[in-house]
Design a protein around this motif. Structure first.
Motif, PDB file in Angstrom:
ATOM      1  N   VAL A  49       3.254   6.166  27.436  1.00  0.00           N
ATOM      2  CA  VAL A  49       3.541   7.425  26.751  1.00  0.00           C
ATOM      3  C   VAL A  49       2.778   7.500  25.431  1.00  0.00           C
ATOM      4  O   VAL A  49       2.209   8.546  25.072  1.00  0.00           O
ATOM      5  N   LYS A  50       2.731   6.388  24.709  1.00  0.00           N
ATOM      6  CA  LYS A  50       1.993   6.353  23.444  1.00  0.00           C
ATOM      7  C   LYS A  50       0.513   6.616  23.677  1.00  0.00           C
ATOM      8  O   LYS A  50      -0.121   7.420  22.974  1.00  0.00           O
ATOM      9  N   ASP A  51      -0.063   5.947  24.672  1.00  0.00           N
ATOM     10  CA  ASP A  51      -1.488   6.098  24.938  1.00  0.00           C
ATOM     11  C   ASP A  51      -1.841   7.525  25.353  1.00  0.00           C
ATOM     12  O   ASP A  51      -2.898   8.044  24.972  1.00  0.00           O
ATOM     13  N   GLU A  52      -0.981   8.143  26.148  1.00  0.00           N
ATOM     14  CA  GLU A  52      -1.295   9.469  26.688  1.00  0.00           C
ATOM     15  C   GLU A  52      -1.020  10.600  25.699  1.00  0.00           C
ATOM     16  O   GLU A  52      -1.641  11.656  25.779  1.00  0.00           O
ATOM     17  N   THR A  53      -0.075  10.391  24.785  1.00  0.00           N
ATOM     18  CA  THR A  53       0.311  11.479  23.878  1.00  0.00           C
ATOM     19  C   THR A  53      -0.124  11.252  22.436  1.00  0.00           C
ATOM     20  O   THR A  53      -0.362  12.220  21.705  1.00  0.00           O
ATOM     21  N   GLY A  54      -0.153   9.992  21.999  1.00  0.00           N
ATOM     22  CA  GLY A  54      -0.420   9.711  20.596  1.00  0.00           C
ATOM     23  C   GLY A  54       0.719  10.080  19.670  1.00  0.00           C
ATOM     24  O   GLY A  54       0.610   9.969  18.447  1.00  0.00           O
ATOM     25  N   LEU A  55       1.861  10.492  20.232  1.00  0.00           N
ATOM     26  CA  LEU A  55       3.014  10.877  19.417  1.00  0.00           C
ATOM     27  C   LEU A  55       3.810   9.657  18.971  1.00  0.00           C
ATOM     28  O   LEU A  55       3.683   8.565  19.534  1.00  0.00           O
ATOM     29  N   SER A  56       4.647   9.865  17.968  1.00  0.00           N
ATOM     30  CA  SER A  56       5.604   8.828  17.596  1.00  0.00           C
ATOM     31  C   SER A  56       6.603   8.641  18.731  1.00  0.00           C
ATOM     32  O   SER A  56       6.951   9.606  19.429  1.00  0.00           O
ATOM     33  N   ILE A  57       7.060   7.407  18.896  1.00  0.00           N
ATOM     34  CA  ILE A  57       7.963   7.073  19.991  1.00  0.00           C
ATOM     35  C   ILE A  57       9.239   6.460  19.432  1.00  0.00           C
ATOM     36  O   ILE A  57       9.200   5.529  18.622  1.00  0.00           O
TER      37      ILE A  57
END
Length: 362
Positions: free
Chosen positions: A128-136
């Motif tokens: 999810v981090k790699d695909e979105t770059g959003l905070s998790i």
């Protein structure tokens, strides 16, 4: 007395245990609105008119726990059970990024499939981090030190784990068979690894005014950067199913008083209790996060109200915009949120190093 206490809060002065109890105990509508107004002013001074937006991706509803308040407790035959696949989670996270959310909250029950195999959880975080770059944010139940290291290394910015109460007798009634200290230790480990901590308080379930003040103090000691409060909602198939809903006043007062006590923390206005209809009053009490944004028709559940307003599309970024306008608020940018997270993680790391140095020097 009320105005004296509120002036202290606006000046950044500490107030006493008794003064906090006094604020929480106000029931007169004019006094409550005065507290809410000052809470909004304090929020404006720190965050301006910007709010952050969180999406809630409940990707497993399996749970090993027997919480007496929870719909997803392991003994509840009425609770739907699912585990979403990695591609399903990643695809919806990408859609949510496009919709404008600032954080993906990856949430499960306390599912042994993940807690006993945290590499599986870490793989979801990384994807999810790699695909979105959003905070998790990761909300998986209790993880051991190894599991926490794995999710932090995979890109988790936040670890969320709620006590619900910091009075141990009440904790033992709500979270039957669980260790109070084990949950606290997990949060301290996560904090020491450099993750930000979200702590949570359930109200309307036997807690007193003094209990709530005690929880505020424990949250401060923990160093939680986000503090949530939610109203107990009776759940079908749970032991407390027949308990009376006490209304939402405690939650609103908690939000306002937490804002006065902790001006720079993040405080969610959850749509998981009353849906979109309850968002305005939580924002007007001083919250600055819209959370429990859930994509419609994707088969995801909520927690307090597992279906409320989800598939109707009301709990989306687009669906909340009219409410934000009524409150004179607007979406922050993803960059503003990422900067806030990065700044707080840097501050906390420096503080941790200083504490370690003081300890060694002492």
């Amino acid at each position: 007395m009320l105005e004296t206490i509120l002036r202290k809060c606006q000046r950044g002065n500490q107030i006493s245990f008794e003064e906090i109890v006094y604020l929480l105990s106000r029931t007169d509508e004019s006094e409550m609105e005065r507290i809410f107004a000052v809470a909004r002013k304090v929020r404006q001074g720190v965050f301006g008119n910007k709010v952050f937006l969180y999406s809630f991706v409940y990707f497993s509803t399996y749970c090993q726990n027997s919480c007496t308040f929870c719909y997803f407790r392991k003994e509840n035959p009425n609770s739907p059970r699912y585990r979403k696949t990695l591609p399903e989670v990643v695809n919806i996270a990408v859609e949510l990024k496009k919709s404008g959310v600032h954080l993906i909250d990856l949430t499960t029950g306390d599912d042994r499939f993940y807690t006993e195999h945290p590499e599986k959880l870490a793989s979801i975080v990384k994807a999810v981090k790699d695909e979105t770059g959003l905070s998790i944010m990761v909300s998986p139940g209790v993880l051991d030190q190894h599991g926490l290291e794995l999710i932090e290394g995979a890109g988790a910015d936040w670890y969320a784990l709620y006590q619900e109460t910091h009075q141990i007798p009440l904790f033992e009634q709500l979270r039957q068979g669980q260790s109070y200290e084990k949950r606290m230790i997990a949060k301290r480990h996560a904090r020491d690894l450099g993750m930000l901590i979200e702590e949570g308080l359930l109200t309307g379930i036997g807690d007193t005014l003094e209990d709530r003040v005690h929880s505020f103090r424990e949250m401060k000691k923990l160093g939680a950067r986000q503090i949530r409060t939610m109203t107990f909602v009776p759940q079908e198939g749970a032991p407390l199913e027949g308990a009376e809903n006490q209304g939402y006043q405690n939650e609103l007062m908690n939000i306002a008083v937490m804002r006065l006590l902790f001006p720079d923390v993040l405080i969610p206005a959850s749509m998981d209790v009353e849906g979109l209809g309850g968002l305005e009053k939580r924002l007007m009490a001083g919250a600055n996060i819209v959370t429990s944004i859930i994509p419609p028709k994707k088969g995801f559940a909520g927690v307090a109200n597992s279906k409320n307003d989800i598939d109707e599309g009301f709990r989306t970024v687009a669906g909340i915009q009219n409410t934000l306008k009524k409150c004179n608020l607007e979406n922050a940018t993803a960059q503003e949120y990422s900067r806030w997270v990065a700044d707080r993680r840097t501050i906390d790391k420096h503080a941790a190093r200083k504490c370690a140095g003081d300890f060694i020097g002492g």
